[in-house]
Design a protein around this motif. Structure first.
Motif, PDB file in Angstrom:
ATOM      1  N   ALA A   2     104.448 125.221 -42.200  1.00 35.84           N
ATOM      2  CA  ALA A   2     105.054 126.114 -41.207  1.00 35.84           C
ATOM      3  C   ALA A   2     104.449 127.508 -41.308  1.00 35.84           C
ATOM      4  O   ALA A   2     104.102 128.124 -40.291  1.00 35.84           O
ATOM      5  CB  ALA A   2     106.567 126.171 -41.390  1.00 35.84           C
ATOM      6  N   GLN A   3     104.301 128.002 -42.510  1.00 37.86           N
ATOM      7  CA  GLN A   3     103.731 129.333 -42.696  1.00 37.86           C
ATOM      8  C   GLN A   3     102.286 129.375 -42.198  1.00 37.86           C
ATOM      9  O   GLN A   3     101.865 130.349 -41.583  1.00 37.86           O
ATOM     10  CB  GLN A   3     103.801 129.741 -44.164  1.00 37.86           C
ATOM     11  N   ALA A   4     101.531 128.320 -42.435  1.00 39.15           N
ATOM     12  CA  ALA A   4     100.130 128.284 -42.004  1.00 39.15           C
ATOM     13  C   ALA A   4      99.997 128.303 -40.483  1.00 39.15           C
ATOM     14  O   ALA A   4      99.192 129.064 -39.938  1.00 39.15           O
ATOM     15  CB  ALA A   4      99.435 127.050 -42.579  1.00 39.15           C
ATOM     16  N   VAL A   5     100.794 127.488 -39.782  1.00 38.42           N
ATOM     17  CA  VAL A   5     100.652 127.460 -38.318  1.00 38.42           C
ATOM     18  C   VAL A   5     101.194 128.737 -37.685  1.00 38.42           C
ATOM     19  O   VAL A   5     100.635 129.231 -36.707  1.00 38.42           O
ATOM     20  CB  VAL A   5     101.284 126.197 -37.686  1.00 38.42           C
ATOM     21  N   LYS A   6     102.253 129.296 -38.268  1.00 34.81           N
ATOM     22  CA  LYS A   6     102.782 130.549 -37.724  1.00 34.81           C
ATOM     23  C   LYS A   6     101.803 131.691 -37.991  1.00 34.81           C
ATOM     24  O   LYS A   6     101.563 132.529 -37.121  1.00 34.81           O
ATOM     25  CB  LYS A   6     104.163 130.867 -38.297  1.00 34.81           C
ATOM     26  N   ALA A   7     101.210 131.721 -39.173  1.00 33.03           N
ATOM     27  CA  ALA A   7     100.197 132.737 -39.484  1.00 33.03           C
ATOM     28  C   ALA A   7      99.002 132.598 -38.550  1.00 33.03           C
ATOM     29  O   ALA A   7      98.440 133.601 -38.090  1.00 33.03           O
ATOM     30  CB  ALA A   7      99.756 132.612 -40.940  1.00 33.03           C
ATOM     31  N   SER A   8      98.610 131.376 -38.239  1.00 29.35           N
ATOM     32  CA  SER A   8      97.497 131.160 -37.304  1.00 29.35           C
ATOM     33  C   SER A   8      97.788 131.764 -35.944  1.00 29.35           C
ATOM     34  O   SER A   8      96.912 132.351 -35.310  1.00 29.35           O
ATOM     35  CB  SER A   8      97.220 129.661 -37.144  1.00 29.35           C
ATOM     36  N   SER A   9      99.051 131.637 -35.500  1.00 26.49           N
ATOM     37  CA  SER A   9      99.418 132.199 -34.193  1.00 26.49           C
ATOM     38  C   SER A   9      99.315 133.719 -34.207  1.00 26.49           C
ATOM     39  O   SER A   9      98.862 134.332 -33.234  1.00 26.49           O
ATOM     40  CB  SER A   9     100.813 131.746 -33.778  1.00 26.49           C
ATOM     41  N   LEU A  20      97.366 135.578 -36.282  1.00 22.63           N
ATOM     42  CA  LEU A  20      95.947 135.961 -36.398  1.00 22.63           C
ATOM     43  C   LEU A  20      95.197 135.770 -35.085  1.00 22.63           C
ATOM     44  O   LEU A  20      94.378 136.609 -34.700  1.00 22.63           O
ATOM     45  CB  LEU A  20      95.280 135.161 -37.518  1.00 22.63           C
ATOM     46  N   ASP A  21      95.481 134.680 -34.384  1.00 18.36           N
ATOM     47  CA  ASP A  21      94.797 134.399 -33.125  1.00 18.36           C
ATOM     48  C   ASP A  21      95.147 135.437 -32.055  1.00 18.36           C
ATOM     49  O   ASP A  21      94.265 135.951 -31.362  1.00 18.36           O
ATOM     50  CB  ASP A  21      95.147 132.997 -32.639  1.00 18.36           C
ATOM     51  N   THR A  22      96.423 135.747 -31.920  1.00 22.77           N
ATOM     52  CA  THR A  22      96.820 136.728 -30.911  1.00 22.77           C
ATOM     53  C   THR A  22      96.407 138.141 -31.331  1.00 22.77           C
ATOM     54  O   THR A  22      96.073 138.969 -30.486  1.00 22.77           O
ATOM     55  CB  THR A  22      98.333 136.648 -30.626  1.00 22.77           C
ATOM     56  N   TYR A  23      96.402 138.411 -32.643  1.00 21.50           N
ATOM     57  CA  TYR A  23      95.935 139.704 -33.143  1.00 21.50           C
ATOM     58  C   TYR A  23      94.479 139.932 -32.741  1.00 21.50           C
ATOM     59  O   TYR A  23      94.100 141.035 -32.334  1.00 21.50           O
ATOM     60  CB  TYR A  23      96.089 139.780 -34.663  1.00 21.50           C
ATOM     61  N   ALA A  24      93.679 138.900 -32.832  1.00 19.93           N
ATOM     62  CA  ALA A  24      92.266 138.999 -32.456  1.00 19.93           C
ATOM     63  C   ALA A  24      92.098 139.366 -30.981  1.00 19.93           C
ATOM     64  O   ALA A  24      91.077 139.929 -30.585  1.00 19.93           O
ATOM     65  CB  ALA A  24      91.545 137.686 -32.754  1.00 19.93           C
ATOM     66  N   ASP A  25      93.122 139.087 -30.178  1.00 20.57           N
ATOM     67  CA  ASP A  25      93.091 139.426 -28.751  1.00 20.57           C
ATOM     68  C   ASP A  25      93.794 140.745 -28.455  1.00 20.57           C
ATOM     69  O   ASP A  25      94.054 141.068 -27.299  1.00 20.57           O
ATOM     70  CB  ASP A  25      93.735 138.313 -27.925  1.00 20.57           C
ATOM     71  N   GLY A  26      94.165 141.495 -29.502  1.00 22.59           N
ATOM     72  CA  GLY A  26      94.740 142.817 -29.304  1.00 22.59           C
ATOM     73  C   GLY A  26      96.247 142.909 -29.399  1.00 22.59           C
ATOM     74  O   GLY A  26      96.815 143.995 -29.262  1.00 22.59           O
ATOM     75  N   VAL A  27      96.912 141.803 -29.623  1.00 20.28           N
ATOM     76  CA  VAL A  27      98.373 141.832 -29.735  1.00 20.28           C
ATOM     77  C   VAL A  27      98.763 142.522 -31.041  1.00 20.28           C
ATOM     78  O   VAL A  27      98.135 142.310 -32.073  1.00 20.28           O
ATOM     79  CB  VAL A  27      98.948 140.395 -29.684  1.00 20.28           C
ATOM     80  N   ARG A  28      99.796 143.346 -30.983  1.00 20.36           N
ATOM     81  CA  ARG A  28     100.250 144.046 -32.181  1.00 20.36           C
ATOM     82  C   ARG A  28     101.753 143.907 -32.425  1.00 20.36           C
ATOM     83  O   ARG A  28     102.272 144.414 -33.405  1.00 20.36           O
ATOM     84  CB  ARG A  28      99.883 145.542 -32.108  1.00 20.36           C
ATOM     85  N   VAL A  29     102.456 143.210 -31.527  1.00 20.57           N
ATOM     86  CA  VAL A  29     103.900 143.038 -31.689  1.00 20.57           C
ATOM     87  C   VAL A  29     104.242 141.565 -31.426  1.00 20.57           C
ATOM     88  O   VAL A  29     103.835 140.998 -30.412  1.00 20.57           O
ATOM     89  CB  VAL A  29     104.703 143.931 -30.714  1.00 20.57           C
ATOM     90  N   TRP A  30     104.986 140.984 -32.378  1.00 18.65           N
ATOM     91  CA  TRP A  30     105.408 139.594 -32.279  1.00 18.65           C
ATOM     92  C   TRP A  30     106.894 139.513 -32.547  1.00 18.65           C
ATOM     93  O   TRP A  30     107.465 140.391 -33.192  1.00 18.65           O
ATOM     94  CB  TRP A  30     104.696 138.718 -33.325  1.00 18.65           C
ATOM     95  N   GLY A  31     107.501 138.453 -32.097  1.00 19.95           N
ATOM     96  CA  GLY A  31     108.907 138.218 -32.382  1.00 19.95           C
ATOM     97  C   GLY A  31     109.113 136.767 -32.759  1.00 19.95           C
ATOM     98  O   GLY A  31     108.338 135.891 -32.363  1.00 19.95           O
ATOM     99  N   THR A  32     110.131 136.531 -33.536  1.00 16.43           N
ATOM    100  CA  THR A  32     110.486 135.166 -33.906  1.00 16.43           C
ATOM    101  C   THR A  32     111.986 135.101 -34.115  1.00 16.43           C
ATOM    102  O   THR A  32     112.614 136.093 -34.462  1.00 16.43           O
ATOM    103  CB  THR A  32     109.730 134.702 -35.175  1.00 16.43           C
ATOM    104  N   GLY A  33     112.540 133.956 -33.880  1.00 14.04           N
ATOM    105  CA  GLY A  33     113.963 133.770 -34.111  1.00 14.04           C
ATOM    106  C   GLY A  33     114.202 133.168 -35.480  1.00 14.04           C
ATOM    107  O   GLY A  33     113.288 133.042 -36.293  1.00 14.04           O
ATOM    108  N   ARG A  58     113.729 131.920 -42.826  1.00 10.16           N
ATOM    109  CA  ARG A  58     113.843 133.378 -42.987  1.00 10.16           C
ATOM    110  C   ARG A  58     112.869 133.883 -44.038  1.00 10.16           C
ATOM    111  O   ARG A  58     112.186 134.889 -43.846  1.00 10.16           O
ATOM    112  CB  ARG A  58     115.274 133.771 -43.363  1.00 10.16           C
ATOM    113  N   ARG A  59     112.778 133.200 -45.169  1.00  9.96           N
ATOM    114  CA  ARG A  59     111.858 133.627 -46.230  1.00  9.96           C
ATOM    115  C   ARG A  59     110.411 133.550 -45.776  1.00  9.96           C
ATOM    116  O   ARG A  59     109.603 134.416 -46.089  1.00  9.96           O
ATOM    117  CB  ARG A  59     112.074 132.776 -47.474  1.00  9.96           C
ATOM    118  N   MET A  60     110.064 132.503 -45.040  1.00  9.31           N
ATOM    119  CA  MET A  60     108.710 132.374 -44.525  1.00  9.31           C
ATOM    120  C   MET A  60     108.406 133.532 -43.574  1.00  9.31           C
ATOM    121  O   MET A  60     107.335 134.142 -43.660  1.00  9.31           O
ATOM    122  CB  MET A  60     108.538 131.045 -43.798  1.00  9.31           C
ATOM    123  N   ASN A  61     109.328 133.838 -42.680  1.00  2.83           N
ATOM    124  CA  ASN A  61     109.112 134.922 -41.725  1.00  2.83           C
ATOM    125  C   ASN A  61     108.917 136.258 -42.443  1.00  2.83           C
ATOM    126  O   ASN A  61     108.046 137.046 -42.078  1.00  2.83           O
ATOM    127  CB  ASN A  61     110.271 135.007 -40.729  1.00  2.83           C
TER     128      ASN A  61
END
Length: 148
Positions: free
Chosen positions: A79-86, A88-101, A110-113
């Motif tokens: 879970a941590q790997a696929v969420k981290a991939s998301s 990193l991928d969006t960061y490479a496109d200029g995204v700087r703000v993310w949200g998660t529930g 919660r600990r992973m987040n």
């Protein structure tokens, strides 16, 4: 295994609270991915999907729609790997703000987040109405008695 199949397989494991529950994948997910409004990231073992994260564009940020992992692969960092991939991928496109529930009852999520740098926002109070107006009216103090 396809994304939809894994999502269905793990659906019963999602926390069910007034503010958090499992919804089916959006019917238009493929179109949203093709249009750039959503992205999906998967982890595979010998060609089999064992975990995924789906993120969607939501105004000023990208929001994690869901992260799911096959029960056999939990606790191994999938879970941590696929969420981290998301991120990193969006960061490479200029995204700087993310949200998660995440439901408070899901400690591992919660600990992973937190490990990924997500900051816990203030909790909100979820008000859940009684099943129906008759039950509310008969619920005691503040309610009224209903005669049929």
């Amino acid at each position: 295994m396809r994304l939809e199949a894994l999502d269905g397989l793990v659906a019963p494991d999602f926390p069910h609270t007034p503010a958090s529950h499992h919804d089916p994948l959006p019917a238009d997910l493929s179109a949203r991915i093709a249009g750039g409004d959503a992205r999906a990231f998967g982890a595979f073992h010998r060609g089999e999907l064992v975990g995924f994260t789906v993120v969607v564009q939501a105004k000023e940020r990208w929001e994690v729609d869901r992260t799911a992992v096959d029960r056999r692969w939990r606790g191994q960092g999938v879970a941590q790997a696929v969420k981290a991939s998301s991120v990193l991928d969006t960061y490479a496109d200029g995204v700087r703000v993310w949200g998660t529930g995440g439901a408070a009852v899901n400690t591992a999520s919660r600990r992973m987040n937190e490990a990924l740098g997500f900051v816990l926002e203030p909790f909100w109070l979820a008000l859940v109405p009684p099943v129906g107006w008759r039950e509310y009216a008969e619920s005691g103090p503040g309610g009224m008695r209903v005669e049929s």
